[in-house]
Scaffold this motif. Structure first.
Motif, PDB file in Angstrom:
ATOM      1  N   GLY A  15      73.117  22.867  12.852  1.00 50.40           N
ATOM      2  CA  GLY A  15      73.145  24.140  12.157  1.00 50.40           C
ATOM      3  C   GLY A  15      71.801  24.838  12.049  1.00 50.40           C
ATOM      4  O   GLY A  15      71.737  25.992  11.610  1.00 50.40           O
ATOM      5  N   LYS A  16      70.720  24.172  12.446  1.00 49.76           N
ATOM      6  CA  LYS A  16      69.395  24.797  12.367  1.00 49.76           C
ATOM      7  C   LYS A  16      69.233  25.833  13.470  1.00 49.76           C
ATOM      8  O   LYS A  16      69.401  25.527  14.656  1.00 49.76           O
ATOM      9  CB  LYS A  16      68.287  23.757  12.490  1.00 49.76           C
ATOM     10  N   GLN A  17      68.881  27.064  13.076  1.00 50.19           N
ATOM     11  CA  GLN A  17      68.622  28.112  14.056  1.00 50.19           C
ATOM     12  C   GLN A  17      67.147  28.080  14.412  1.00 50.19           C
ATOM     13  O   GLN A  17      66.294  28.510  13.644  1.00 50.19           O
ATOM     14  CB  GLN A  17      69.023  29.490  13.523  1.00 50.19           C
ATOM     15  N   ALA A  18      66.840  27.550  15.580  1.00 49.62           N
ATOM     16  CA  ALA A  18      65.450  27.345  15.992  1.00 49.62           C
ATOM     17  C   ALA A  18      64.817  28.602  16.552  1.00 49.62           C
ATOM     18  O   ALA A  18      63.605  28.809  16.410  1.00 49.62           O
ATOM     19  CB  ALA A  18      65.375  26.228  17.026  1.00 49.62           C
ATOM     20  N   LEU A  19      65.612  29.468  17.207  1.00 48.08           N
ATOM     21  CA  LEU A  19      65.121  30.724  17.763  1.00 48.08           C
ATOM     22  C   LEU A  19      66.038  31.848  17.306  1.00 48.08           C
ATOM     23  O   LEU A  19      67.266  31.718  17.373  1.00 48.08           O
ATOM     24  CB  LEU A  19      65.079  30.675  19.290  1.00 48.08           C
ATOM     25  N   LYS A  20      65.431  32.953  16.874  1.00 42.21           N
ATOM     26  CA  LYS A  20      66.202  34.071  16.333  1.00 42.21           C
ATOM     27  C   LYS A  20      65.802  35.364  17.044  1.00 42.21           C
ATOM     28  O   LYS A  20      64.812  36.004  16.680  1.00 42.21           O
ATOM     29  CB  LYS A  20      65.966  34.211  14.825  1.00 42.21           C
ATOM     30  N   ASP A  21      66.504  35.691  18.094  1.00 45.30           N
ATOM     31  CA  ASP A  21      66.335  36.983  18.763  1.00 45.30           C
ATOM     32  C   ASP A  21      64.889  37.200  19.211  1.00 45.30           C
ATOM     33  O   ASP A  21      64.281  38.234  18.932  1.00 45.30           O
ATOM     34  CB  ASP A  21      66.789  38.111  17.831  1.00 45.30           C
ATOM     35  N   ILE A  22      64.346  36.228  19.943  1.00 47.75           N
ATOM     36  CA  ILE A  22      62.956  36.286  20.420  1.00 47.75           C
ATOM     37  C   ILE A  22      62.857  37.211  21.626  1.00 47.75           C
ATOM     38  O   ILE A  22      63.605  37.068  22.602  1.00 47.75           O
ATOM     39  CB  ILE A  22      62.454  34.889  20.812  1.00 47.75           C
ATOM     40  N   SER A  23      61.929  38.167  21.575  1.00 51.66           N
ATOM     41  CA  SER A  23      61.629  39.036  22.718  1.00 51.66           C
ATOM     42  C   SER A  23      60.112  39.107  22.893  1.00 51.66           C
ATOM     43  O   SER A  23      59.391  39.436  21.936  1.00 51.66           O
ATOM     44  CB  SER A  23      62.205  40.439  22.519  1.00 51.66           C
ATOM     45  N   LEU A  24      59.636  38.779  24.100  1.00 52.76           N
ATOM     46  CA  LEU A  24      58.204  38.805  24.400  1.00 52.76           C
ATOM     47  C   LEU A  24      58.004  39.183  25.867  1.00 52.76           C
ATOM     48  O   LEU A  24      58.840  38.862  26.720  1.00 52.76           O
ATOM     49  CB  LEU A  24      57.556  37.434  24.162  1.00 52.76           C
ATOM     50  N   THR A  25      56.898  39.848  26.158  1.00 51.06           N
ATOM     51  CA  THR A  25      56.488  40.113  27.530  1.00 51.06           C
ATOM     52  C   THR A  25      55.137  39.455  27.743  1.00 51.06           C
ATOM     53  O   THR A  25      54.182  39.714  26.999  1.00 51.06           O
ATOM     54  CB  THR A  25      56.396  41.620  27.804  1.00 51.06           C
ATOM     55  N   ILE A  26      55.044  38.591  28.770  1.00 50.60           N
ATOM     56  CA  ILE A  26      53.852  37.789  28.998  1.00 50.60           C
ATOM     57  C   ILE A  26      53.362  38.041  30.423  1.00 50.60           C
ATOM     58  O   ILE A  26      54.096  37.809  31.395  1.00 50.60           O
ATOM     59  CB  ILE A  26      54.149  36.294  28.784  1.00 50.60           C
ATOM     60  N   ASP A  27      52.130  38.514  30.542  1.00 50.50           N
ATOM     61  CA  ASP A  27      51.524  38.794  31.841  1.00 50.50           C
ATOM     62  C   ASP A  27      50.576  37.664  32.247  1.00 50.50           C
ATOM     63  O   ASP A  27      50.345  36.717  31.481  1.00 50.50           O
ATOM     64  CB  ASP A  27      50.763  40.124  31.786  1.00 50.50           C
ATOM     65  N   ASN A  28      49.992  37.780  33.440  1.00 46.88           N
ATOM     66  CA  ASN A  28      49.005  36.805  33.881  1.00 46.88           C
ATOM     67  C   ASN A  28      47.889  36.672  32.858  1.00 46.88           C
ATOM     68  O   ASN A  28      47.483  37.642  32.220  1.00 46.88           O
ATOM     69  CB  ASN A  28      48.402  37.224  35.221  1.00 46.88           C
ATOM     70  N   GLY A  29      47.374  35.457  32.728  1.00 43.49           N
ATOM     71  CA  GLY A  29      46.323  35.191  31.765  1.00 43.49           C
ATOM     72  C   GLY A  29      46.788  34.207  30.714  1.00 43.49           C
ATOM     73  O   GLY A  29      47.886  33.661  30.774  1.00 43.49           O
ATOM     74  N   MET A  30      45.925  33.987  29.723  1.00 44.03           N
ATOM     75  CA  MET A  30      46.216  33.029  28.666  1.00 44.03           C
ATOM     76  C   MET A  30      46.974  33.726  27.539  1.00 44.03           C
ATOM     77  O   MET A  30      46.480  34.689  26.952  1.00 44.03           O
ATOM     78  CB  MET A  30      44.925  32.446  28.121  1.00 44.03           C
ATOM     79  N   PHE A  31      48.167  33.239  27.246  1.00 44.18           N
ATOM     80  CA  PHE A  31      48.985  33.766  26.162  1.00 44.18           C
ATOM     81  C   PHE A  31      49.135  32.686  25.102  1.00 44.18           C
ATOM     82  O   PHE A  31      49.578  31.569  25.395  1.00 44.18           O
ATOM     83  CB  PHE A  31      50.356  34.186  26.674  1.00 44.18           C
ATOM     84  N   GLY A  32      48.770  33.007  23.871  1.00 45.63           N
ATOM     85  CA  GLY A  32      48.850  32.054  22.782  1.00 45.63           C
ATOM     86  C   GLY A  32      50.109  32.242  21.957  1.00 45.63           C
ATOM     87  O   GLY A  32      50.434  33.368  21.562  1.00 45.63           O
ATOM     88  N   LEU A  33      50.790  31.152  21.686  1.00 47.28           N
ATOM     89  CA  LEU A  33      51.944  31.156  20.791  1.00 47.28           C
ATOM     90  C   LEU A  33      51.546  30.326  19.582  1.00 47.28           C
ATOM     91  O   LEU A  33      51.467  29.098  19.654  1.00 47.28           O
ATOM     92  CB  LEU A  33      53.173  30.572  21.489  1.00 47.28           C
ATOM     93  N   LEU A  34      51.287  31.010  18.471  1.00 46.31           N
ATOM     94  CA  LEU A  34      50.712  30.383  17.285  1.00 46.31           C
ATOM     95  C   LEU A  34      51.766  30.252  16.196  1.00 46.31           C
ATOM     96  O   LEU A  34      52.457  31.223  15.872  1.00 46.31           O
ATOM     97  CB  LEU A  34      49.535  31.228  16.782  1.00 46.31           C
ATOM     98  N   GLY A  35      51.881  29.061  15.631  1.00 45.19           N
ATOM     99  CA  GLY A  35      52.833  28.861  14.547  1.00 45.19           C
ATOM    100  C   GLY A  35      52.739  27.454  14.002  1.00 45.19           C
ATOM    101  O   GLY A  35      52.229  26.549  14.657  1.00 45.19           O
ATOM    102  N   GLN A  36      53.234  27.277  12.774  1.00 46.44           N
ATOM    103  CA  GLN A  36      53.217  25.956  12.169  1.00 46.44           C
ATOM    104  C   GLN A  36      54.211  25.030  12.862  1.00 46.44           C
ATOM    105  O   GLN A  36      55.088  25.467  13.602  1.00 46.44           O
ATOM    106  CB  GLN A  36      53.537  26.056  10.678  1.00 46.44           C
ATOM    107  N   ASN A  37      54.076  23.740  12.580  1.00 45.35           N
ATOM    108  CA  ASN A  37      55.052  22.783  13.082  1.00 45.35           C
ATOM    109  C   ASN A  37      56.434  23.152  12.547  1.00 45.35           C
ATOM    110  O   ASN A  37      56.598  23.428  11.358  1.00 45.35           O
ATOM    111  CB  ASN A  37      54.689  21.363  12.643  1.00 45.35           C
ATOM    112  N   GLY A  38      57.418  23.173  13.438  1.00 45.58           N
ATOM    113  CA  GLY A  38      58.766  23.544  13.045  1.00 45.58           C
ATOM    114  C   GLY A  38      59.054  25.026  13.122  1.00 45.58           C
ATOM    115  O   GLY A  38      60.157  25.462  12.779  1.00 45.58           O
ATOM    116  N   ALA A  39      58.095  25.809  13.612  1.00 47.22           N
ATOM    117  CA  ALA A  39      58.276  27.266  13.682  1.00 47.22           C
ATOM    118  C   ALA A  39      59.197  27.690  14.812  1.00 47.22           C
ATOM    119  O   ALA A  39      59.702  28.815  14.818  1.00 47.22           O
ATOM    120  CB  ALA A  39      56.918  27.953  13.835  1.00 47.22           C
ATOM    121  N   GLY A  40      59.414  26.813  15.790  1.00 49.56           N
ATOM    122  CA  GLY A  40      60.248  27.148  16.943  1.00 49.56           C
ATOM    123  C   GLY A  40      59.492  27.176  18.255  1.00 49.56           C
ATOM    124  O   GLY A  40      60.072  27.462  19.305  1.00 49.56           O
ATOM    125  N   LYS A  41      58.196  26.856  18.225  1.00 46.88           N
ATOM    126  CA  LYS A  41      57.377  26.940  19.436  1.00 46.88           C
ATOM    127  C   LYS A  41      57.862  25.998  20.529  1.00 46.88           C
ATOM    128  O   LYS A  41      58.038  26.403  21.680  1.00 46.88           O
ATOM    129  CB  LYS A  41      55.902  26.632  19.099  1.00 46.88           C
TER     130      LYS A  41
END
Length: 296
Positions: A15-41
Motif C-alpha cells: 500500500g505504500k505509494q513510493a512515486l507520485k506523478d513524477i515528471s523530470l527532464t534530464i539532459d547530458n551532465g550530472m543530475f542530482g536527485l536529493l532526498g532523505q532515505n525513504g523519499a522514493g529515490k
C-alpha cells in the motif's frame, strides 16, 4: 541525449505509494536527485534502470521507450546501485573481464583493453590483482563505477555512492564522477547535500515520492534570497524559537547554538541575514512539506 520522465507513479503491494506523478527532464551532465532515505529515490532509480515496473507513466530516452523496451535500455545503461556487492575471492581484473563479457564485449583483446583502461581511470590499476574482499569502501565504490562504465553507456545511475566514505575517498569519488558527465547523462541519487552542490549542474529535490523542487542548485538557493536569517542563542532558548519562528536548521558554532530561520523579513534586530545555501533550501522544503521531518 535527453531522458524524459512523465507522470510516473508506483505503489507497492503493502500500500505504500513510493512515486507520485513524477515528471523530470534530464539532459547530458550530472543530475542530482536529493532526498532523505525513504523519499522514493531508489524506487525511481530502479525504475529507470528497468529493474521494476511502474504503475503508470512513461520514461523516454530520446525516442527509446524505456519501460516497453527494457533490453534496449540496458544496452545503454551503467548502474551502480546503493547496495553494490562484489565476489570477495576474485580480483578486480577477473571481475571486470567477466562483466565485460556479459555486456557483449566478446573479443578477448577488446575486453582486456577496456578493463585496463578503466582500472587506470578509477585509480585501481596498481591493485588490479588483489581480491576484492581486501578493498576499502572507497576502492569498492571506484570499482563499482568502473563496472558501470563498461560498454560506454549513455546513461549512468549512481545510487547513494558516497554514503560511508571518509572525506578523502569522497573527494576522490567526486573527481571521478565529475570527469564522466560531459557527453553522458549521469544521475546521482543521494541524501547528502554536498554531493549535489559539489557535482551537479541540475537537480531535483524529492520527498514523499514527489518532486518538491527542480532546477539548478543556484536557482534553488536563490529562491530563499532575503528570507533566511541566523542567530546565536543559548541552548535553553531553543524551545522558544521553535515555537515563535520557522526554524529550518540548528548547529553548534564555537560552543554556541546557531539557528537558521525562514521569514519574509528580519524576525528581530538580533538576527542577521544569511546568504542562502542549497542545504537551507533543502531543509526549508522539508520543513514546509513535511513538518515532522524538521532537522532542528
Amino acid at each position: 541525449m535527453q531522458l524524459r520522465i512523465n507522470n510516473l507513479s508506483k505503489t507497492y503491494s503493502n500500500g505504500k505509494q513510493a512515486l507520485k506523478d513524477i515528471s523530470l527532464t534530464i539532459d547530458n551532465g550530472m543530475f542530482g536527485l536529493l532526498g532523505q532515505n525513504g523519499a522514493g529515490k531508489s524506487t525511481l532509480m530502479r525504475t529507470i534502470a528497468t529493474l521494476q515496473d511502474a504503475d503508470q507513466g512513461s520514461i523516454l530516452l530520446d525516442n527509446l521507450d524505456v519501460l516497453r523496451q527494457p533490453e534496449e535500455m540496458r544496452k545503454l545503461l551503467g548502474y551502480l546501485p546503493q547496495d553494490f556487492g562484489v565476489y570477495p575471492n576474485v580480483s578486480a581484473t577477473e571481475m571486470l573481464d567477466h562483466i565485460a563479457g556479459m555486456k557483449g564485449i566478446s573479443i578477448r583483446k577488446e575486453r582486456q583493453e577496456a578493463v585496463q583502461e578503466l582500472l587506470q581511470r578509477v585509480n585501481l590499476y596498481d591493485v588490479r590483482h588483489r581480491k576484492l574482499s581486501t578493498y576499502s569502501g572507497g576502492m569498492k565504490q571506484r570499482f563499482g563505477i568502473a563496472q558501470a562504465l563498461l560498454g560506454n553507456p549513455r546513461v549512468i545511475i549512481v545510487d547513494e555512492p558516497t554514503a560511508g566514505l571518509d572525506p578523502l575517498e569522497r573527494n576522490r569519488f567526486y573527481n571521478l564522477l565529475s570527469e564522466i558527465g560531459s557527453n553522458t547523462i549521469v544521475i546521482l541519487s543521494t541524501h547528502i547535500v554536498e554531493d549535489v552542490s559539489t557535482l551537479c549542474n541540475d537537480m531535483a529535490i524529492i520527498g514523499g515520492g514527489s518532486v518538491l523542487q527542480a532546477g539548478s542548485p543556484s536557482e534553488i538557493e536563490q529562491m530563499l534570497y532575503g528570507k533566511v536569517w541566523e542567530k546565536e542563542i543559548e541552548r535553553h532558548e531553543l524551545p522558544h524559537y521553535q515555537q515563535t519562528e520557522q526554524l529550518i536548521s540548528s548547529r553548534f558554532h564555537s560552543g554556541r547554538l546557531l539557528i537558521t530561520v525562514l521569514a519574509d523579513g528580519i524576525p528581530d534586530p538580533s538576527f542577521r541575514e544569511k546568504s542562502p545555501t542549497l542545504e537551507d533550501a533543502y531543509f526549508a522544503l522539508l520543513a514546509n512539506c513535511f513538518p515532522a521531518l524538521q532537522t532542528v
